[in-house]
Design a protein around this motif. Structure first.
Motif, mmCIF file in Angstrom:
data_model
loop_
_atom_site.group_PDB
_atom_site.id
_atom_site.type_symbol
_atom_site.label_atom_id
_atom_site.label_comp_id
_atom_site.label_asym_id
_atom_site.label_seq_id
_atom_site.Cartn_x
_atom_site.Cartn_y
_atom_site.Cartn_z
ATOM 1 N N HIS A 294 9.191 -4.008 -0.925
ATOM 2 C CA HIS A 294 10.168 -4.298 0.121
ATOM 3 C C HIS A 294 9.991 -5.700 0.692
ATOM 4 C CE1 HIS A 294 10.689 0.050 -0.156
ATOM 5 N NE2 HIS A 294 11.835 -0.111 0.450
ATOM 6 N N LYS A 295 9.186 -6.532 0.017
ATOM 7 C CA LYS A 295 8.973 -7.925 0.428
ATOM 8 C C LYS A 295 8.497 -8.017 1.874
ATOM 9 C CE LYS A 295 12.278 -9.930 -2.846
ATOM 10 N NZ LYS A 295 12.405 -8.714 -3.653
ATOM 11 N N GLY A 296 7.639 -7.072 2.233
ATOM 12 C CA GLY A 296 7.088 -7.047 3.582
ATOM 13 C C GLY A 296 5.601 -7.318 3.578
ATOM 14 N N PHE B 151 2.038 1.852 -6.275
ATOM 15 C CA PHE B 151 0.991 0.865 -5.999
ATOM 16 C C PHE B 151 1.137 -0.336 -6.919
ATOM 17 C CE2 PHE B 151 -3.009 -0.946 -7.439
ATOM 18 C CZ PHE B 151 -3.457 -1.511 -6.256
ATOM 19 N N ALA B 152 1.407 -0.062 -8.198
ATOM 20 C CA ALA B 152 1.511 -1.141 -9.190
ATOM 21 C C ALA B 152 2.826 -1.894 -9.083
ATOM 22 C CB ALA B 152 1.351 -0.562 -10.596
ATOM 23 N N ARG B 153 3.704 -1.476 -8.145
ATOM 24 C CA ARG B 153 5.022 -2.083 -7.961
ATOM 25 C C ARG B 153 5.882 -1.948 -9.196
ATOM 26 N NH1 ARG B 153 2.527 -7.505 -6.305
ATOM 27 N NH2 ARG B 153 0.575 -6.393 -6.411
ATOM 28 N N LYS B 154 5.738 -0.805 -9.887
ATOM 29 C CA LYS B 154 6.536 -0.559 -11.079
ATOM 30 C C LYS B 154 7.236 0.793 -10.991
ATOM 31 C CE LYS B 154 3.720 -3.481 -14.037
ATOM 32 N NZ LYS B 154 2.825 -3.586 -15.195
ATOM 33 N N GLY B 155 7.475 1.228 -9.785
ATOM 34 C CA GLY B 155 8.106 2.524 -9.610
ATOM 35 C C GLY B 155 9.618 2.433 -9.584
ATOM 36 N N HIS C 136 17.558 -1.548 11.006
ATOM 37 C CA HIS C 136 18.043 -1.363 9.637
ATOM 38 C C HIS C 136 17.385 -2.354 8.672
ATOM 39 C CE1 HIS C 136 21.161 0.632 12.003
ATOM 40 N NE2 HIS C 136 21.442 1.328 10.917
ATOM 41 N N VAL C 137 16.945 -1.837 7.535
ATOM 42 C CA VAL C 137 16.373 -2.669 6.474
ATOM 43 C C VAL C 137 17.045 -2.287 5.162
ATOM 44 C CG1 VAL C 137 14.144 -2.796 7.661
ATOM 45 C CG2 VAL C 137 14.482 -1.073 5.874
ATOM 46 N N MET C 138 16.959 -3.178 4.195
ATOM 47 C CA MET C 138 17.424 -2.861 2.849
ATOM 48 C C MET C 138 16.225 -2.355 2.067
ATOM 49 S SD MET C 138 19.981 -2.660 0.804
ATOM 50 C CE MET C 138 21.279 -3.713 1.447
ATOM 51 N N GLY C 139 16.258 -1.093 1.694
ATOM 52 C CA GLY C 139 15.091 -0.549 1.016
ATOM 53 C C GLY C 139 15.368 0.790 0.373
ATOM 54 N N ASP C 140 14.299 1.392 -0.089
ATOM 55 C CA ASP C 140 14.346 2.713 -0.704
ATOM 56 C C ASP C 140 13.873 3.710 0.340
ATOM 57 O OD1 ASP C 140 13.379 5.102 -2.121
ATOM 58 O OD2 ASP C 140 13.809 3.970 -3.942
ATOM 59 N N SER C 141 14.796 4.511 0.867
ATOM 60 C CA SER C 141 14.461 5.412 1.975
ATOM 61 C C SER C 141 13.390 6.421 1.589
ATOM 62 C CB SER C 141 15.722 6.133 2.466
ATOM 63 O OG SER C 141 16.295 6.903 1.422
ATOM 64 N N ALA C 142 13.413 6.899 0.334
ATOM 65 C CA ALA C 142 12.421 7.881 -0.101
ATOM 66 C C ALA C 142 11.028 7.271 -0.091
ATOM 67 C CB ALA C 142 12.772 8.409 -1.489
ATOM 68 N N GLN C 143 10.915 6.031 -0.585
ATOM 69 C CA GLN C 143 9.605 5.381 -0.619
ATOM 70 C C GLN C 143 9.125 5.032 0.783
ATOM 71 O OE1 GLN C 143 8.848 2.268 -3.363
ATOM 72 N NE2 GLN C 143 9.706 3.332 -5.113
ATOM 73 N N LEU C 144 10.026 4.576 1.647
ATOM 74 C CA LEU C 144 9.627 4.257 3.019
ATOM 75 C C LEU C 144 9.168 5.510 3.756
ATOM 76 C CD1 LEU C 144 12.409 1.705 4.045
ATOM 77 C CD2 LEU C 144 9.995 1.215 3.618
ATOM 78 N N ALA D 91 -6.803 12.177 -3.707
ATOM 79 C CA ALA D 91 -7.040 11.381 -4.917
ATOM 80 C C ALA D 91 -7.242 9.905 -4.592
ATOM 81 C CB ALA D 91 -5.858 11.537 -5.877
ATOM 82 N N GLY D 92 -7.088 9.509 -3.324
ATOM 83 C CA GLY D 92 -7.246 8.107 -2.977
ATOM 84 C C GLY D 92 -6.064 7.254 -3.392
ATOM 85 N N LEU D 93 -4.863 7.860 -3.441
ATOM 86 C CA LEU D 93 -3.686 7.117 -3.879
ATOM 87 C C LEU D 93 -2.655 6.919 -2.767
ATOM 88 C CD1 LEU D 93 -3.078 8.653 -7.424
ATOM 89 C CD2 LEU D 93 -3.842 6.344 -6.892
ATOM 90 N N GLY D 94 -2.823 7.625 -1.650
ATOM 91 C CA GLY D 94 -1.822 7.559 -0.589
ATOM 92 C C GLY D 94 -1.621 6.164 -0.046
ATOM 93 N N LEU D 95 -2.706 5.506 0.405
ATOM 94 C CA LEU D 95 -2.575 4.168 0.965
ATOM 95 C C LEU D 95 -2.307 3.129 -0.114
ATOM 96 C CD1 LEU D 95 -5.292 4.146 3.783
ATOM 97 C CD2 LEU D 95 -2.825 4.449 3.981
ATOM 98 N N ALA D 96 -2.763 3.407 -1.340
ATOM 99 C CA ALA D 96 -2.434 2.507 -2.451
ATOM 100 C C ALA D 96 -0.919 2.495 -2.674
ATOM 101 C CB ALA D 96 -3.161 2.943 -3.723
ATOM 102 N N ALA D 97 -0.294 3.666 -2.560
ATOM 103 C CA ALA D 97 1.166 3.739 -2.696
ATOM 104 C C ALA D 97 1.858 3.018 -1.544
ATOM 105 C CB ALA D 97 1.612 5.200 -2.757
ATOM 106 N N VAL D 98 1.300 3.112 -0.337
ATOM 107 C CA VAL D 98 1.849 2.391 0.819
ATOM 108 C C VAL D 98 1.822 0.882 0.543
ATOM 109 C CG1 VAL D 98 1.506 1.827 3.254
ATOM 110 C CG2 VAL D 98 1.201 4.183 2.466
ATOM 111 N N TYR D 99 0.710 0.420 -0.014
ATOM 112 C CA TYR D 99 0.546 -0.999 -0.359
ATOM 113 C C TYR D 99 1.635 -1.435 -1.342
ATOM 114 C CZ TYR D 99 -1.923 -5.166 -2.178
ATOM 115 O OH TYR D 99 -2.266 -6.435 -2.570
ATOM 116 N N GLY D 100 1.858 -0.634 -2.378
ATOM 117 C CA GLY D 100 2.874 -0.970 -3.365
ATOM 118 C C GLY D 100 4.271 -0.956 -2.787
ATOM 119 N N THR D 101 4.573 0.032 -1.957
ATOM 120 C CA THR D 101 5.888 0.106 -1.307
ATOM 121 C C THR D 101 6.138 -1.127 -0.449
ATOM 122 O OG1 THR D 101 5.891 2.529 -1.276
ATOM 123 C CG2 THR D 101 7.279 1.422 0.349
#
Length: 534
Positions: free
Chosen positions: A358-360, A212-216, A256-264, A344-354
């Motif tokens: 990915h500059k999307g 979420f914090a874009r520091k992963g 195809h995109v350039m990204g982190d497959s695990a995070q996507l 914990a209310g972190l799932g969609l927050a993580a989606v936001y950060g991902t």
């Protein structure tokens, strides 16, 4: 001397013409103009005001301002009923006033008003002339900016908390590994397994916070999103309610995109799970893809995407939907509508950060009782070239080396020395840059690998590495970090650091790094052991 009849006629005609011009100006002005009396009754309503609020002159003249164009209360909670009386009693405070208004159709709008008190010949207030400008779009943009700033502040806070938690979890799991290596009691070994499992779950929560914090941790490679979606759908079909029908409509010709497959994959899985929770009695969940072209930089929610070719992934469900208030807050960390203990209310927050990583962009459309849809925009690859990763051969042998650990956390230093020495390595530890520099200056020939903490007071890991590199240009170092920003990591690797490892890491993960560095010729091991010493 009294004016002649001809002069009186000319004066009267001039007054009529002046009044007509004034009325035409007022009626066709591109502003809301109204007049209301001391009691708040509307006595004049220009043509623009009629068009803006949706009332005809016959409908609005003689009506009270409150209940027609001014609601009794703002959506902010402010009571507007005393407003008209307050303007008349304290005109100096209301020369310029901003408040929420309401149209005949019930739409809420924001208007900036200038107010002029009208008086009689005795100076008594008889009414007010109000001229208004629609600032609804400006107000919405300001609210979006405030929300974006709030999310940024929450992200910084989340990143700091997760970094500190990672250090604590690193110490907990590290000492658990030490006990695991030194005990022969099966009951203790079982307890240690539980501790390590719990630490892994805690680490997963901090990973979501960091995303979420874009520091992963962020590893770019070519990703086929259709393959990722198929994997996610297969996982959901095996785990969620069978009454939920999952559909795939993968129409994008360029997925195809350039990204982190695990995070996507994690992001799409979180969206699928979120949809599942909105359909307790079953329903339909659809994953669809398409390509689109963005011609110019475009704002989507609080994201800004650049011009180019994009992949659009739409995740739609037939669930209960969301209210506007819930929809506005869904990407905030720790915000959840689920029962206590169910998230914990972190799932969609993580989606936001991902999405940011990915500059999307991502936007949610939802109404109560009408289901929800999430639109995820990702920039596609210009050249979809398949990258084949070389499979590394696993080795059964551990490589013993001399390690210098620099970390400001005493717990991390202590456990690292104990555990690494149990596995046959030679270890020295330091809590700060000055003592580490002094030791390295005199002993760098006896150090095979430096393990540097990224975040330390006075001098961070990157700065310390640069200092040590001046002492020994051939230094071999790995950075350990509670979080890693991709651009920062790329810069560090360009400086000459061999690799980065994210806390909390296990001994096996570190040993895998060491084995890889030895295999690549970066390190010269002391000797090999078939099994770790006890």
């Amino acid at each position: 001397m009294a004016p002649s009849p001809q002069d009186s006629t000319r004066i009267y005609a001039a007054l009529q013409e002046s009044e007509a011009r004034y009325r035409e100006l007022v009626e066709h002005a591109n502003s809301i103009i109204l007049r209301w009396d001391r009691a708040g009754i509307i006595t004049f309503f220009n043509e623009y005001a009629q068009h803006f609020f949706g009332y005809s002159e016959a409908e609005i003249i003689g009506q009270h301002v409150i209940g027609t164009i001014v609601p009794a209360g703002e959506s902010t909670g402010r009571d507007l009923r005393p407003l008209m009386d307050h303007i008349c009693r304290f005109p100096e405070e209301h020369r310029y006033n901003v408040n929420e208004n309401i149209t005949k159709r019930g739409e809420r709008v924001w208007v900036a008003w200038t107010n002029k008190v009208l008086t009689d010949s005795n100076g008594e207030t008889i009414g007010v002339l109000s001229i208004g400008t629609d600032i609804t779009k400006q107000r919405l943009l300001e609210e979006e900016l405030r929300q974006a700033q709030k999310m940024q502040a929450i992200g910084e806070l989340a990143g700091g908390i997760a970094h500190d938690f990672n250090n604590m979890i690193h110490g907990i799991s590290g000492y658990a590994e030490v006990i695991q290596q030194t005990t022969n009691d099966p009951r203790v070994a079982e307890y240690i397994t539980h501790i390590l499992t719990t630490a892994q779950h805690a680490a997963e929560l901090t990973r979501q916070l960091l995303t979420f914090a874009r520091k992963g941790n962020y590893q770019l490679s070519e990703c086929n999103t259709h393959g990722i979606i198929r994997d996610v759908c297969a996982m959901l079909e095996r785990t969620i309610d069978r009454r939920i029908h999952i559909e795939q409509q993968l129409d994008a010709s360029r997925p195809h995109v350039m990204g982190d497959s695990a995070q996507l994959k994690s992001a799409l899985l979180n969206l699928g799970i979120n949809a599942k929770d909105a359909m307790p009695k079953g329903g339909s969940l659809q994953f669809a893809t398409s390509n689109l072209t963005v011609d110019k930089p475009t704002a989507i929610a609080d994201f800004e995407i650049q011009a180019g070719q994009y992949l659009l992934i739409n995740i739609r469900d037939s669930g209960t939907g969301m209210s506007a208030e819930v929809r506005r807050r869904i990407f905030e960390p720790f915000f959840t509508t689920k029962e206590s203990g169910r998230g914990a209310g972190l799932g969609l927050a993580a989606v936001y950060g991902t999405t940011h990583l990915h500059k999307g962009a991502i936007v949610c459309h939802s109404n109560e009782g009408e289901g929800s849809s999430f639109e995820l925009y990702l920039p596609i690859l210009k050249d979809c070239v398949k990258h084949v990763r070389q499979q590394r051969q696993a080795t059964r042998h551990e490589r013993r080396i001399r390690i210098m650990v620099v970390d400001d956390e005493a717990m991390v230093r202590n456990y690292s020395k104990t555990l690494f020495e149990l596995r046959g390595h030679e270890v020295v530890t330091f809590g700060g840059a000055e003592e580490a520099i002094n030791y390295y200056r005199n002993n760098f020939e006896n150090v095979d690998l430096v393990l540097l903490d990224m975040i330390m007071p006075r001098m961070d890991g990157q700065q310390l590495f640069a200092f040590l590199k001046r002492i020994n240009p051939e230094i071999k170092a790995v950075l350990s970090t509670g979080y890693s920003v991709d651009s920062k990591v790329q810069g560090i690797l360009a400086d000459g650091i061999l690799d980065c490892i994210q806390k909390p890491f296990t001994y096996e993960q570190l040993q895998e790094k060491i084995t890889q560095l030895v295999a690549e010729g970066h390190l010269n091991p002391l000797a090999e052991t078939e099994s770790p010493p006890t």
